[in-house]
Design a protein around this motif. Structure first.
Motif, PDB file in Angstrom:
ATOM      1  N   VAL A   1       1.245  -1.208   0.000  1.00  0.00           N
ATOM      2  CA  VAL A   1       0.074  -0.669   0.007  1.00  0.00           C
ATOM      3  C   VAL A   1       0.962   0.891  -0.031  1.00  0.00           C
ATOM      4  O   VAL A   1       0.803   1.965  -0.809  1.00  0.00           O
ATOM      5  N   GLY A   2       1.794   0.962   0.998  1.00  0.00           N
ATOM      6  CA  GLY A   2       2.660   1.861   0.666  1.00  0.00           C
ATOM      7  C   GLY A   2       3.459   3.084  -0.586  1.00  0.00           C
ATOM      8  O   GLY A   2       3.545   3.674  -1.071  1.00  0.00           O
ATOM      9  N   TYR A   3       3.933   1.338  -0.414  1.00  0.00           N
ATOM     10  CA  TYR A   3       4.511   1.353  -2.007  1.00  0.00           C
ATOM     11  C   TYR A   3       3.949   2.007  -3.396  1.00  0.00           C
ATOM     12  O   TYR A   3       4.085   3.199  -4.102  1.00  0.00           O
ATOM     13  N   LEU A   4       2.396   1.481  -3.374  1.00  0.00           N
ATOM     14  CA  LEU A   4       1.835   2.335  -4.461  1.00  0.00           C
ATOM     15  C   LEU A   4       0.983   3.422  -4.092  1.00  0.00           C
ATOM     16  O   LEU A   4       1.587   4.219  -5.457  1.00  0.00           O
ATOM     17  N   LEU A   5       0.766   3.741  -2.706  1.00  0.00           N
ATOM     18  CA  LEU A   5       0.936   5.462  -3.356  1.00  0.00           C
ATOM     19  C   LEU A   5       1.998   6.016  -3.769  1.00  0.00           C
ATOM     20  O   LEU A   5       1.286   7.429  -4.645  1.00  0.00           O
ATOM     21  N   ALA A   6       3.102   5.868  -2.992  1.00  0.00           N
ATOM     22  CA  ALA A   6       4.204   6.592  -3.364  1.00  0.00           C
ATOM     23  C   ALA A   6       4.356   6.271  -4.891  1.00  0.00           C
ATOM     24  O   ALA A   6       5.080   7.142  -4.984  1.00  0.00           O
ATOM     25  N   ARG A   7       4.165   5.764  -5.834  1.00  0.00           N
ATOM     26  CA  ARG A   7       4.607   5.228  -6.669  1.00  0.00           C
ATOM     27  C   ARG A   7       3.475   5.504  -7.665  1.00  0.00           C
ATOM     28  O   ARG A   7       3.312   4.775  -8.541  1.00  0.00           O
ATOM     29  N   GLY A   8       2.319   6.344  -7.558  1.00  0.00           N
ATOM     30  CA  GLY A   8       1.617   7.611  -8.402  1.00  0.00           C
ATOM     31  C   GLY A   8      -0.134   6.705  -8.120  1.00  0.00           C
ATOM     32  O   GLY A   8      -0.923   8.063  -8.867  1.00  0.00           O
ATOM     33  N   LEU A   9       0.010   6.182  -7.115  1.00  0.00           N
ATOM     34  CA  LEU A   9      -1.589   5.947  -6.597  1.00  0.00           C
ATOM     35  C   LEU A   9      -2.154   7.428  -5.617  1.00  0.00           C
ATOM     36  O   LEU A   9      -2.803   7.078  -5.600  1.00  0.00           O
ATOM     37  N   ALA A  10      -1.436   8.159  -4.999  1.00  0.00           N
ATOM     38  CA  ALA A  10      -1.652   9.191  -3.957  1.00  0.00           C
ATOM     39  C   ALA A  10      -1.223  10.287  -5.715  1.00  0.00           C
ATOM     40  O   ALA A  10      -1.139  10.311  -6.324  1.00  0.00           O
ATOM     41  N   GLU A  11      -2.539  11.174  -4.573  1.00  0.00           N
ATOM     42  CA  GLU A  11      -2.610  13.064  -5.522  1.00  0.00           C
ATOM     43  C   GLU A  11      -1.086  13.702  -5.327  1.00  0.00           C
ATOM     44  O   GLU A  11      -0.233  12.533  -3.871  1.00  0.00           O
ATOM     45  N   ARG A  12      -0.614  13.994  -6.365  1.00  0.00           N
ATOM     46  CA  ARG A  12       0.746  14.893  -6.229  1.00  0.00           C
ATOM     47  C   ARG A  12       0.625  15.204  -4.682  1.00  0.00           C
ATOM     48  O   ARG A  12      -0.338  16.418  -4.445  1.00  0.00           O
TER      49      ARG A  12
END
Lengths: 343, 515
Positions: free
Chosen positions: A154-165
């Motif tokens: 979850v942390g990785y995917l958020l950091a790699r683009g799933l999170a808003e800028r």
């Protein structure tokens, strides 16, 4: 036939009494008055509409996680992996929900995202079942491991683009994908996901008691070697039950993502999987019991926030742990008292 | 011999749910006597003696050990006061060695480390003096049933008890082993021990007991003090236990149950070819080294052998619990050697297992669920179980096998051992009654079951053959095999050493078993 039920009721009352004493002692040790702390705890929870709403909101996730645990326990399995399933499902609902068109209608969005939540949860815990059924790997160990993986993923995917800028969460869901809040509890996060939780808990009780699937699962929980010997597909049922449990755990995303935040972020529902397991252990096989224990834990959790200024809310966690301990030992104490009565 | 009872039970009551397991029974065990306690399954024998051993606390009544009340009513206190008990089910940890099992609860240490060698010397001396030789350095899982029984006896006798309670000690033993155990009980009594013996074998009572108490439905219905001629009267004891004047009473009266020639078809239902099985750690005893057997439709074939000669491995390999190393098993011509238990059952396997707790019943399930375990969909519509249908099956079993108590929702674990066996029998013979069974694999089907039920079970097995199944009976009761089988194969060292007709004298079968 009613003797066991009476014994169980006595044991619960005994556990409640012991827990109350433990709470008073802990509060006294902090130099506060138990009476006024309890009054404040009550005022901060059931005393206001907001407080009551917050309790219902928290109870919703605990009940769903509790149902996930109860489902697995029926087959004699410990679903530790619920925590990971909840985290991954929340992210999936947040990420997919945010990509829905802004004008999406709830009639499309709600069932679609519920399906996403359940299927991602099921897929996440499926390997735990396969490892258990095919290779004999203990589900508790696999559960702990997959939880670690879920957290990192979850942390990785958020950091790699799933999170808003420039943020740590996904983009907000369109309005049509968020759940309706409950009117009588203004300002609180209580939402219609609570009806999903109640339906799931009640439906499971019916499935477990009345269906072939439920009866076979109960037989496996009673003895897996006997079940295997009588021709029940033990491995397949174990895989199915752990996936079903993961699906139910995944539904927590409805409450936390669609009902409360409107987006997914790291650690959003963290710890709920374990609170749910505790609630299920206290409730045994009862559905009413599970809803009651979910409300109880939610009350303590919300109440802990309201008394945090006077005593550390960790004391509430200690009391919760003691409750579980007392419930575990109370039947034995009750038995001993009974024996002395007869002697 | 003294006038004081070593153990005195008075006005004992014990209920389970609505059922009175023991209903105002009493019992006095005197030093120097073997006191047999007999009765049908569920008569309350085990419960009563477990109360004497402190394992179960009575709801009402007094338990006196050497004139003092047993308090607290725990096994620990009973043992401390000199009451030792050997249970119907083995109380051994399978992964520990015999010696380690005996050390449980006392664990001798030296410098804080477990130190078993003095204990080993002690136990070996005791074992020699009692002629109870058992390998002590091998995990219990690898011991035969007879060896495990001897280990249980050794443990009970470790601290020279004043009272020894034996709950169906011979139920699982081959005849020679059974006689050795009973002889030992006799010896101990002559040395002043009070021995209680629960048994279904009334001829054992006639030969080895001094005193008899007969229980029926939790009550004492007859008591025969030493010297009473009734003790030797098998027929009369059976009548008292059953509570009627039954046509079939004595153990030997069951002869000729159904030995009319079965309708024989030439269709081969089970073919076992050159089967090799390693028992592994599964507690399967000794290996199987190249067994070939063929069973035709309608045939009843017995497997005889001294315990630990491959019977258990044969049972577990045929059922599908243990994999076969070499050879094939075919049901109705289809190779099932690598097929799961569930698939074998779909092809018509019915299995009455020797290890009821591992493969037969789950204690906490309601009895009616145990009765349809693995076949819930037969009592279901669109995946929903019809409990009324389960209750009807249960009522059928109550009627056919005199299952007691008539309580479909009671946990199976609360039934007596013999009634648990009846649950298993009823379940496994369901398919054959409907002509759907290809092979009935019956391992020790009448072990621990009362005389009347045993006769019913034997008849049911013969009926299953008549309805078209092939029936393979593994039993240590040679009379049983001679009664119901068309031929008897003898296993020795994991191989078939003889195939004999059923009218072969027991002594000849015995010779083949011993080699």
């Amino acid at each position: 036939m009613n003797a066991p039920r009476a014994a169980r009721t006595r044991a619960i009352l005994l556990a409640a009494l012991l827990s109350a004493i433990a709470f008073e002692l802990a509060v006294l040790a902090w130099g506060e008055s138990p009476g006024s702390i309890l009054a404040q705890l009550f005022a901060g929870t059931w005393g206001t509409r907001f407080g009551a709403g917050q309790v219902l909101f928290k109870a919703t996730s605990i009940a769903l996680a509790g149902a996930a645990a109860q489902i697995a326990l029926r087959a004699g399995l410990f679903q530790i992996g619920a925590e990971g399933a909840i985290a991954v499902s929340a992210l999936a609902v947040g990420a997919i929900g945010a990509r829905l068109p802004a004008s999406v209608s709830p009639i499309v969005a709600w069932p679609l995202l519920a399906l996403v939540a359940a299927s991602v949860g099921a897929l996440w815990t499926l390997p735990i079942g396969v490892l258990r059924a095919r290779f004999g790997a203990h589900e508790v160990i696999s559960g702990i491991m997959t939880n670690k993986i879920a957290g990192a993923l979850v942390g990785y995917l958020l950091a790699r683009g799933l999170a808003e800028r420039a943020s740590v969460h996904t983009a907000p869901l369109p309005p049509g994908a968020t759940l309706v809040r409950l009117g009588p509890f203004p300002g609180s996060a209580a939402n219609v996901a609570i009806f999903v939780a109640i339906a799931v808990v009640v439906a499971w009780a019916w499935i477990a008691r009345r269906t072939v699937f439920g009866r076979e699962v109960s037989a496996i929980g009673a003895s897996d070697t006997v079940s295997l010997a009588t021709g029940i597909a033990v491995g397949r049922r174990q895989i199915e039950i752990l996936a079903l449990s993961g699906a139910v755990a995944g539904l927590c995303a409805l409450n936390d993502v669609m009902g409360y935040k409107g987006y997914a972020e790291e650690g959003l529902s963290s710890g709920v999987g374990f609170t749910g397991l505790a609630a299920a252990l206290l409730a045994g096989r009862s559905s009413v019991g599970l809803l009651a224990t979910a409300l109880f834990f939610a009350t303590l959790s919300q109440g802990g926030l309201s008394i945090n200024a006077r005593i550390p809310m960790e004391i509430v966690d200690v009391v919760v742990a003691l409750v579980i301990l007392f419930v575990a030992v109370a039947p034995r104490i009750d038995e001993k008292l009974g024996e002395e009565d007869r002697a | 011999m003294t006038d004081t009872a070593a153990v005195l039970l008075d006005g004992i009551e014990k209920r389970y749910g609505q059922t009175r397991a023991v209903d105002g029974a009493g019992l006095a065990l005197f030093p120097g006597r073997v006191h047999a306690v007999v009765g049908e399954n569920g008569a309350g024998k085990s419960t009563l003696l477990k109360i004497a051993g402190g394992v179960i606390a009575p709801d009402r009544g007094r338990v006196l050990v050497l004139d003092r009340e047993l308090r607290p009513a725990t096994p620990r206190e009973a043992i401390r006061r000199g009451v030792a008990m050997v249970h119907q089910h083995f109380m051994l940890v399978p992964t520990l060695t015999g010696l380690e099992n005996l050390a449980l609860g006392e664990e001798p240490t030296r410098l804080g480390m477990l130190h078993l060698s003095p204990l080993a010397a002690d136990v070996e001396r005791l074992a020699r003096s009692l002629r109870l030789e058992v390998p002590l350095d091998v995990p219990v899982a690898r011991l035969s049933i007879g060896e495990r029984q001897r280990l249980e006896l050794l443990r009970a006798l470790r601290h020279a008890p004043k009272v020894l309670i034996l709950d169906e000690p011979t139920a699982v033993l081959a005849p020679a082993e059974a006689r050795a155990v009973l002889g030992l009980a006799r010896d101990l009594a002559t040395r002043g021990v009070a021995v209680a013996l629960v048994t279904h074998h009334l001829d054992e009572v006639a030969e080895f007991a001094d005193e008899v108490t007969v229980l029926r439905r939790g009550k004492v219905v007859a008591h025969h003090p030493p010297g009473d001629p009734a003790i030797g009267d098998v027929g009369r004891l059976a009548c008292e236990a059953v509570g009627e004047e039954p046509p079939v009473v004595a153990r030997h009266a069951r002869r000729g149950v159904a030995r009319e020639p079965h309708v024989r078809h030439e269709r081969v239902r089970l073919r076992v070819d050159d089967l090799h099985v390693d028992p592994g750690e599964a507690g399967a005893g000794s290996p199987l080294r190249g067994v070939s057997i063929e069973l035709a439709q309608g045939e009843v074939v017995g497997v005889a052998g001294v315990e630990g000669n491959g019977q258990h491995a044969l049972e577990l390999a045929l059922s599908g619990v243990l994999p076969s190393r070499r050879g094939t098993i075919a049901l109705d011509g289809a190779d099932v050697t690598r097929v799961t238990i569930a698939d074998r059952r779909r092809r018509g396997l019915a299995w009455i297992p020797s290890d009821r707790h591992a493969h037969g019943i789950a204690d906490e399930l309601p009895a009616r669920d145990v009765l349809l375990l693995g076949a819930f969909d037969e009592a279901a519509r669109r995946g929903v179980v019809d409990d009324a249908e389960l209750d009807r099956s249960f009522a059928g079993a109550v009627k056919a096998l005199d299952l007691r108590p008539d309580a479909p929702e009671l946990a199976a674990g609360s039934f007596s051992g013999g009634n648990q066996q009846k649950l298993v029998i009823a379940r496994e013979l369901r398919a054959s009654r409907e002509g759907r069974a290809a092979l009935v694999l019956a391992a020790h089907p009448t072990r621990g079951v009362d005389v009347r039920a045993a006769a019913t079970i034997r008849r049911s097995l013969v009926d299953a053959a008549r309805d078209g199944a092939a029936v393979l009976v593994i039993s240590s009761d040679l009379d049983e095999l001679r009664d119901i089988c068309d031929r008897i194969v003898v296993l020795r060292g994991g191989a078939v050493v003889a195939t004999l007709p059923p009218d072969t004298p027991v002594s000849v079968i015995g010779e083949a078993m011993l080699g």
